[in-house]
Design a protein around this motif. Structure first.
Motif, mmCIF file in Angstrom:
data_model
loop_
_atom_site.group_PDB
_atom_site.id
_atom_site.type_symbol
_atom_site.label_atom_id
_atom_site.label_comp_id
_atom_site.label_asym_id
_atom_site.label_seq_id
_atom_site.Cartn_x
_atom_site.Cartn_y
_atom_site.Cartn_z
ATOM 1 N N ASP A 5 0.814 -1.210 0.000
ATOM 2 C CA ASP A 5 0.000 0.000 0.000
ATOM 3 C C ASP A 5 0.853 1.269 0.000
ATOM 4 O O ASP A 5 0.375 2.339 -0.371
ATOM 5 C CB ASP A 5 -0.943 0.008 1.210
ATOM 6 C CG ASP A 5 -2.022 -1.061 1.107
ATOM 7 O OD1 ASP A 5 -2.283 -1.536 -0.025
ATOM 8 O OD2 ASP A 5 -2.585 -1.439 2.155
ATOM 9 N N GLN A 6 2.110 1.169 0.399
ATOM 10 C CA GLN A 6 2.998 2.330 0.429
ATOM 11 C C GLN A 6 3.520 2.690 -0.963
ATOM 12 O O GLN A 6 4.011 3.795 -1.171
ATOM 13 C CB GLN A 6 4.183 2.063 1.357
ATOM 14 C CG GLN A 6 3.805 1.933 2.803
ATOM 15 C CD GLN A 6 5.022 1.633 3.669
ATOM 16 O OE1 GLN A 6 6.154 1.825 3.257
ATOM 17 N NE2 GLN A 6 4.766 1.168 4.878
ATOM 18 N N ILE A 7 3.422 1.777 -1.917
ATOM 19 C CA ILE A 7 3.909 2.028 -3.274
ATOM 20 C C ILE A 7 2.886 2.900 -4.012
ATOM 21 O O ILE A 7 1.713 2.539 -4.103
ATOM 22 C CB ILE A 7 4.129 0.704 -4.051
ATOM 23 C CG1 ILE A 7 5.081 -0.218 -3.290
ATOM 24 C CG2 ILE A 7 4.636 0.983 -5.457
ATOM 25 C CD1 ILE A 7 6.441 0.360 -3.027
ATOM 26 N N VAL A 8 3.349 4.031 -4.532
ATOM 27 C CA VAL A 8 2.468 4.968 -5.231
ATOM 28 C C VAL A 8 2.765 4.903 -6.730
ATOM 29 O O VAL A 8 3.881 5.194 -7.163
ATOM 30 C CB VAL A 8 2.662 6.411 -4.714
ATOM 31 C CG1 VAL A 8 1.723 7.375 -5.446
ATOM 32 C CG2 VAL A 8 2.447 6.470 -3.213
ATOM 33 N N VAL A 9 1.747 4.491 -7.499
ATOM 34 C CA VAL A 9 1.889 4.384 -8.954
ATOM 35 C C VAL A 9 2.099 5.782 -9.529
ATOM 36 O O VAL A 9 1.398 6.731 -9.180
ATOM 37 C CB VAL A 9 0.633 3.724 -9.580
ATOM 38 C CG1 VAL A 9 0.720 3.727 -11.095
ATOM 39 C CG2 VAL A 9 0.466 2.311 -9.049
ATOM 40 N N GLY A 10 3.087 5.911 -10.421
ATOM 41 C CA GLY A 10 3.378 7.180 -11.058
ATOM 42 C C GLY A 10 4.368 8.043 -10.297
ATOM 43 O O GLY A 10 4.826 9.059 -10.817
ATOM 44 N N ILE A 11 4.729 7.647 -9.080
ATOM 45 C CA ILE A 11 5.656 8.457 -8.283
ATOM 46 C C ILE A 11 6.895 7.656 -7.871
ATOM 47 O O ILE A 11 8.021 8.107 -8.047
ATOM 48 C CB ILE A 11 4.957 9.031 -7.031
ATOM 49 C CG1 ILE A 11 3.869 10.012 -7.477
ATOM 50 C CG2 ILE A 11 5.959 9.677 -6.095
ATOM 51 C CD1 ILE A 11 3.103 10.637 -6.364
ATOM 52 N N ASP A 12 6.686 6.468 -7.328
ATOM 53 C CA ASP A 12 7.811 5.660 -6.846
ATOM 54 C C ASP A 12 8.680 5.186 -7.994
ATOM 55 O O ASP A 12 8.207 4.956 -9.108
ATOM 56 C CB ASP A 12 7.306 4.452 -6.056
ATOM 57 C CG ASP A 12 6.999 4.806 -4.609
ATOM 58 O OD1 ASP A 12 7.845 5.434 -3.972
ATOM 59 O OD2 ASP A 12 5.907 4.431 -4.131
ATOM 60 N N GLU A 57 12.435 -1.052 -4.159
ATOM 61 C CA GLU A 57 13.339 -2.032 -3.540
ATOM 62 C C GLU A 57 13.654 -1.661 -2.103
ATOM 63 O O GLU A 57 13.851 -2.522 -1.256
ATOM 64 C CB GLU A 57 14.617 -2.174 -4.366
ATOM 65 C CG GLU A 57 14.383 -2.925 -5.663
ATOM 66 C CD GLU A 57 15.640 -3.090 -6.500
ATOM 67 O OE1 GLU A 57 16.640 -2.376 -6.243
ATOM 68 O OE2 GLU A 57 15.620 -3.944 -7.401
ATOM 69 N N GLU A 58 13.676 -0.378 -1.813
ATOM 70 C CA GLU A 58 13.904 0.070 -0.438
ATOM 71 C C GLU A 58 12.709 -0.261 0.447
ATOM 72 O O GLU A 58 12.867 -0.679 1.592
ATOM 73 C CB GLU A 58 14.158 1.576 -0.438
ATOM 74 C CG GLU A 58 14.614 2.130 0.888
ATOM 75 C CD GLU A 58 14.933 3.605 0.766
ATOM 76 O OE1 GLU A 58 14.348 4.388 1.535
ATOM 77 O OE2 GLU A 58 15.749 3.962 -0.093
ATOM 78 N N THR A 59 11.504 -0.130 -0.097
ATOM 79 C CA THR A 59 10.284 -0.388 0.671
ATOM 80 C C THR A 59 9.980 -1.879 0.785
ATOM 81 O O THR A 59 9.671 -2.374 1.867
ATOM 82 C CB THR A 59 9.075 0.315 0.009
ATOM 83 O OG1 THR A 59 9.347 1.700 -0.099
ATOM 84 C CG2 THR A 59 7.811 0.114 0.825
ATOM 85 N N LEU A 60 10.072 -2.594 -0.340
ATOM 86 C CA LEU A 60 9.664 -4.001 -0.370
ATOM 87 C C LEU A 60 10.819 -4.982 -0.208
ATOM 88 O O LEU A 60 10.596 -6.160 0.072
ATOM 89 C CB LEU A 60 8.943 -4.310 -1.690
ATOM 90 C CG LEU A 60 7.723 -3.475 -2.018
ATOM 91 C CD1 LEU A 60 7.135 -3.894 -3.350
ATOM 92 C CD2 LEU A 60 6.691 -3.585 -0.910
ATOM 93 N N GLY A 61 12.024 -4.547 -0.456
ATOM 94 C CA GLY A 61 13.161 -5.457 -0.442
ATOM 95 C C GLY A 61 13.456 -5.932 -1.851
ATOM 96 O O GLY A 61 12.754 -5.612 -2.803
ATOM 97 N N THR A 62 14.523 -6.700 -1.982
ATOM 98 C CA THR A 62 14.923 -7.204 -3.284
ATOM 99 C C THR A 62 13.990 -8.323 -3.718
ATOM 100 O O THR A 62 13.666 -9.208 -2.927
ATOM 101 C CB THR A 62 16.365 -7.734 -3.235
ATOM 102 O OG1 THR A 62 17.194 -6.696 -2.712
ATOM 103 C CG2 THR A 62 16.860 -8.117 -4.602
ATOM 104 N N GLY A 77 11.572 4.180 -15.501
ATOM 105 C CA GLY A 77 11.807 3.532 -14.212
ATOM 106 C C GLY A 77 10.816 3.920 -13.128
ATOM 107 O O GLY A 77 11.057 3.706 -11.947
ATOM 108 N N ILE A 78 9.678 4.493 -13.520
ATOM 109 C CA ILE A 78 8.626 4.888 -12.578
ATOM 110 C C ILE A 78 7.592 3.764 -12.518
ATOM 111 O O ILE A 78 7.266 3.151 -13.531
ATOM 112 C CB ILE A 78 7.936 6.206 -13.028
ATOM 113 C CG1 ILE A 78 8.969 7.314 -13.263
ATOM 114 C CG2 ILE A 78 6.882 6.650 -12.035
ATOM 115 C CD1 ILE A 78 9.728 7.740 -12.034
ATOM 116 N N VAL A 79 7.043 3.521 -11.313
ATOM 117 C CA VAL A 79 6.061 2.443 -11.138
ATOM 118 C C VAL A 79 4.852 2.704 -12.028
ATOM 119 O O VAL A 79 4.248 3.775 -11.996
ATOM 120 C CB VAL A 79 5.613 2.323 -9.667
ATOM 121 C CG1 VAL A 79 4.499 1.304 -9.520
ATOM 122 C CG2 VAL A 79 6.778 1.945 -8.782
#
Length: 158
Positions: A47-54, A60-65, A108-110
Motif C-alpha cells: 500500500d505504500q507504493i504509489v503508482v506514477g511516483i515511486d 526495492e527500499e520499501t519491499l526489499g529485493t 523507471g517509474i512504477v
C-alpha cells in the motif's frame, strides 16, 4: 476359526510399547508435510507504493529485493511465494501460490502493481530461460568444423 491366547500368557509391556510405536510411526509417516518457498511483501508494504511516483530504487527500499525480474527487459519485479504439500512418497503439490508484479515504465517509474494467485488460472512455472549464443567464445575455425555434417545436398541446411 478363532485364535485364542493361552491363559496366563500376556504380552510384555515392552512388546505392547513397540507395537504402539510402530503403528504411530506409520500414521505419522503418511501425514502431509508442508513447505513454504519465496517471499511476498505484506499488504501494508504494498500500500505504500504509489503508482506514477515511486521509482525502482524506492520500491526495492520499501519491499526489499525481489526474487525475479523481467527476462528480456528490466521493466518489472516479481515477488513469488508458494506453499507445497507432500504426502508420503507422492510428488509435491502446489496448494497456494501468490505472485506480486511491480511493473515500471521506460523512465523507471512504477506503472502498475498486480497480485496473482492460483485462482486466476493454471499454475505457471516462473523460470528464466535465456537463449544464449552458441557461437560465443568459439573461434571461426571451431565454428566451421562444428558445422561439418550439418549440410544437405540442396545446400539449404534444412
Amino acid at each position: 476359526m478363532s485364535m485364542r491366547i493361552p491363559q496366563g500368557y500376556r504380552f510384555s509391556k515392552t512388546a505392547r510399547t513397540f507395537v504402539l510405536a510402530v503403528v504411530l510411526f506409520g500414521l505419522v509417516a503418511c501425514g502431509p508435510t508442508y513447505r513454504n518457498h519465496g517471499y511476498v511483501p505484506p499488504q501494508e508494504d504494498l500500500d505504500q507504493i504509489v503508482v506514477g511516483i515511486d521509482t525502482r530504487s524506492s520500491v526495492e527500499e520499501t519491499l526489499g529485493t525481489s526474487g525475479s525480474t523481467s527476462v528480456l527487459e528490466d521493466d518489472a519485479l516479481y515477488f513469488v511465494r508458494s506453499r507445497m504439500r507432500t504426502v508420503a512418497m507422492l510428488d509435491p503439490e502446489v496448494i497456494e501460490r501468490q505472485v506480486v508484479a511491480v511493473s515500471f515504465d521506460a523512465n523507471g517509474i512504477v506503472e502498475n502493481v498486480e497480485s496473482f494467485g492460483l485462482e486466476r488460472g493454471q499454475i505457471v512455472s516462473l523460470t528464466r530461460r535465456v537463449t544464449d549464443s552458441s557461437v560465443a567464445g568459439k573461434s571461426f575455425l571451431r565454428q566451421l568444423v562444428g558445422n561439418i555434417g550439418s549440410f544437405t545436398p540442396n545446400g539449404l541446411g534444412l
